[in-house]
Scaffold this active site. Structure first.
Site, short mmCIF file in Angstrom:
data_model
loop_
_atom_site.label_atom_id
_atom_site.label_comp_id
_atom_site.label_asym_id
_atom_site.label_seq_id
_atom_site.Cartn_x
_atom_site.Cartn_y
_atom_site.Cartn_z
N ARG A 107 -7.75 -68.30 -2.12
CA ARG A 107 -8.46 -68.69 -3.35
C ARG A 107 -8.39 -70.19 -3.60
NH1 ARG A 107 -9.14 -64.06 -6.95
NH2 ARG A 107 -9.70 -65.53 -8.54
N TYR A 216 -5.12 -58.48 4.53
CA TYR A 216 -5.98 -59.25 5.44
C TYR A 216 -5.41 -60.66 5.61
CZ TYR A 216 -8.04 -60.71 0.93
OH TYR A 216 -8.24 -61.15 -0.36
N ASP A 296 -16.30 -63.42 -15.12
CA ASP A 296 -15.42 -62.46 -15.81
C ASP A 296 -15.59 -62.52 -17.33
OD1 ASP A 296 -14.39 -61.57 -13.45
OD2 ASP A 296 -12.31 -62.14 -13.85
C1 LIG Z 1 -6.21 -58.50 -7.28
C2 LIG Z 1 -7.57 -59.07 -7.38
C3 LIG Z 1 -8.28 -59.24 -6.21
C4 LIG Z 1 -9.56 -59.75 -6.28
N1 LIG Z 1 -10.24 -59.88 -5.12
C5 LIG Z 1 -11.50 -60.31 -5.16
C6 LIG Z 1 -12.24 -60.42 -3.96
O1 LIG Z 1 -11.73 -60.14 -2.86
N2 LIG Z 1 -13.54 -60.83 -4.04
C7 LIG Z 1 -14.12 -61.15 -5.24
O2 LIG Z 1 -15.31 -61.51 -5.26
N3 LIG Z 1 -13.42 -61.09 -6.39
C8 LIG Z 1 -12.13 -60.67 -6.39
N4 LIG Z 1 -11.44 -60.58 -7.54
C9 LIG Z 1 -12.06 -60.96 -8.83
C10 LIG Z 1 -12.05 -62.45 -9.09
O3 LIG Z 1 -10.77 -62.95 -8.94
C11 LIG Z 1 -12.54 -62.79 -10.49
O4 LIG Z 1 -13.64 -61.99 -10.82
C12 LIG Z 1 -12.95 -64.27 -10.55
O5 LIG Z 1 -11.84 -65.10 -10.40
C13 LIG Z 1 -13.65 -64.61 -11.87
O6 LIG Z 1 -13.92 -65.99 -11.93
P1 LIG Z 1 -14.24 -66.70 -13.30
O7 LIG Z 1 -14.48 -68.13 -12.97
O8 LIG Z 1 -15.28 -65.94 -14.03
O9 LIG Z 1 -12.91 -66.53 -14.17
P2 LIG Z 1 -11.46 -67.13 -13.90
O10 LIG Z 1 -11.16 -67.19 -12.46
O11 LIG Z 1 -10.55 -66.36 -14.77
O12 LIG Z 1 -11.55 -68.63 -14.43
C14 LIG Z 1 -11.61 -68.93 -15.81
C15 LIG Z 1 -11.20 -70.38 -16.01
O13 LIG Z 1 -11.41 -70.73 -17.37
C16 LIG Z 1 -10.25 -71.39 -17.89
N5 LIG Z 1 -10.24 -71.12 -19.32
C17 LIG Z 1 -9.86 -70.00 -19.95
N6 LIG Z 1 -10.07 -70.11 -21.28
C18 LIG Z 1 -10.61 -71.35 -21.49
C19 LIG Z 1 -11.08 -72.03 -22.65
N7 LIG Z 1 -11.05 -71.47 -23.86
N8 LIG Z 1 -11.56 -73.29 -22.49
C20 LIG Z 1 -11.61 -73.88 -21.28
N9 LIG Z 1 -11.19 -73.25 -20.14
C21 LIG Z 1 -10.71 -72.00 -20.24
C22 LIG Z 1 -9.10 -70.77 -17.13
O14 LIG Z 1 -7.96 -71.60 -17.14
C23 LIG Z 1 -9.72 -70.64 -15.73
O15 LIG Z 1 -9.60 -71.82 -14.98
C24 LIG Z 1 -10.14 -60.09 -7.53
C25 LIG Z 1 -9.41 -59.95 -8.69
C26 LIG Z 1 -8.14 -59.42 -8.64
C27 LIG Z 1 -7.39 -59.23 -9.93
#
Ligand SMILES: Cc1cc2nc3c(=O)[nH]c(=O)nc-3n(C[C@H](O)[C@H](O)[C@H](O)COP(=O)(O)OP(=O)(O)OC[C@H]3O[C@@H](n4cnc5c(N)ncnc54)[C@H](O)[C@@H]3O)c2cc1C
Length: 389
Positions: A107, A216, A296
């Site tokens: 990641r 993996y 997310d």
């Molecule tokens: C065990 C596990 C395995 C996974 N494996 C996979 C996989 O193999 N393939 C896949 O596609 N997905 C996988 N996922 C899912 C994936 O990790 C998430 O869906 C993805 O990281 C979502 O990205 P995001 O940017 O939406 O949110 P996040 O990664 O949660 O990023 C959110 C960001 O916003 C910041 N933030 C939070 N609140 C605020 C705020 N109020 N103001 C400013 N910044 C803020 C946080 O610090 C963070 O940097 C997996 C998840 C898990 C739990």
């Protein structure tokens, strides 16, 4: 700040992909990240062809190829005997069938290549240490407010702030997560600490009853990443960074095959984490005026289908395309949401149902897996028709 700037809350994989997609259409972005330092946790990520297609469109194809591994195949093994229940080719089939590769990557490496690309376009694009806590919309702009002090104005706001999204709470009110009855451990094991039998060049899913493990390689095979998921009645907290003693995961899988036990027992003491899997009821809309959600924050999902990041990356491409085709911001956001709602709702539900595939030792696994793979991998966020649902 220039009033035409696109404001993004969160510099995770979703926020960075959204920034790159907006930069690609010539827009200026400013990302505000809550954490004082930028980065990602030490875990692996599976990038399915639908996500890789998008990353290639964003210009990351070459760097991705260097940083990631293309697994030879995907194998399902029975938990106690290691008998192969399903084997599907990956490396030689994905590009032919879906037009893009299937990659395994750390990641932190994916995060860093997205980050570098955003900063190469604009070295001032990201401000760490700013938590977005509120927003006010007026006329043709949106103002966001930070936890400490200060504010910023822009043309629109994209809330990419993850499962606990403050932007979602500001737009739609707080929502209570529900525990799914499943908890997980994750760890990364140096391949040098493992016998050859434990290391496979592809992805291995160990199938048990109410339990499964996915393992993996990442980083040129130097590290083996695993996620071990079990049915567990109670769990209190959400979030996936709670350190756990290795004994717990070893005990939980004590009747499994010796290769599994060796993998789990070899986890470095500071690299085993445990967390509960939570879901939220899906939102019917992600958008209010000039503010929307992505990744997310919009559609948190269970990890069973490996589609959380993939959905965030697909969202980013569609949002960029919608903004390019619609001068009116509010119309563009409606087109974005309209194009993405049904795909993401289907994937979230599919991930919920996938427990049957991974946590039941009976059934034809090839047939069960084949039922959904085409629909997931062939989705083309780069070329799909845009529309309001
Ligand atoms: C065990 C596990 C395995 C996974 N494996 C996979 C996989 O193999 N393939 C896949 O596609 N997905 C996988 N996922 C899912 C994936 O990790 C998430 O869906 C993805 O990281 C979502 O990205 P995001 O940017 O939406 O949110 P996040 O990664 O949660 O990023 C959110 C960001 O916003 C910041 N933030 C939070 N609140 C605020 C705020 N109020 N103001 C400013 N910044 C803020 C946080 O610090 C963070 O940097 C997996 C998840 C898990 C739990």
């Amino acid at each position: 700040m220039d009033s035409s700037t696109i404001l993004i809350a969160g510099a995770g994989i979703g926020g960075l992909a959204a920034a790159l997609s907006c930069q690609k259409i010539g827009r200026k972005v400013r990302i505000f990240e809550r954490a004082p330092e930028l980065g990602e946790i030490g875990a692996g990520i599976m990038l399915t062809p639908n996500a890789v297609r998008c990353l290639e469109y964003l210009g990351l194809g070459d760097t991705l190829q260097v940083a990631a591994i293309e697994p030879t195949d995907s194998i399902y093994r029975r938990y106690n005997t290691a008998e192969v229940m399903m084997r599907a080719g990956v490396k030689d089939t994905m590009r032919d069938k879906y037009g893009a590769a299937y990659y395994l990557i750390h990641r932190a490496d994916l995060h860093s290549l997205l980050l570098r690309a955003v900063l190469a376009n604009d070295p001032n694009a990201i401000s760490p240490g700013f938590r977005v806590v509120d927003l006010i919309q007026s006329g043709a702009s949106v103002d966001i407010y930070f936890e400490n002090e200060g504010s910023a104005s822009g043309d629109l706001l994209i809330g990419c702030d993850g499962i606990h999204s403050d932007v979602r709470s500001s737009l739609f009110g707080p929502s209570e997560p529900q525990y799914t009855g499943q908890s997980a451990w994750r760890g990364m094991v140096p391949a040098d600490d493992l016998p050859d039998t434990v290391i496979e060049p592809g992805m291995t899913s160990w199938i048990g009853e109410d339990k499964h493990i996915i393992q993996y390689p990442v980083r040129q095979g130097k590290l083996i990443n695993y996620v071990a998921i079990v049915v567990l009645e109670e769990w209190a907290e959400e979030g996936w960074n709670r350190p756990a003693p290795i004994d717990e995961v070893v005990t939980s899988f004590s009747d499994w095959h010796h290769d599994v036990k060796k993998l789990l027992a070899s986890t470095p003491a500071d690299n085993c984490y445990k967390w509960g899997l939570f879901v939220r009821d899906p939102l019917k809309t992600w958008t209010v005026g000039r503010a929307t959600l992505l990744g997310d924050a919009a559609h948190p999902t269970l990890p069973f289908a490996a589609q959380g990041s993939a959905m965030a990356i697909e969202d980013a491409i569609v949002l960029g395309r919608a903004l390019a085709e619609n001068e009116n911001v509010e119309s563009a956001l409606k087109v974005y949401e309209g194009t993405r709602l049904s795909r993401t709702a289907w994937l979230v539900e599919h991930a919920r149902q996938a427990t049957k595939l991974y946590q039941r030792v009976h059934g034809d696994k090839s047939k069960e897996r084949a039922a959904s793979v085409d629909e997931i991998y062939s989705y083309d966020a780069v070329q799909c028709p845009l529309g309001v649902s």
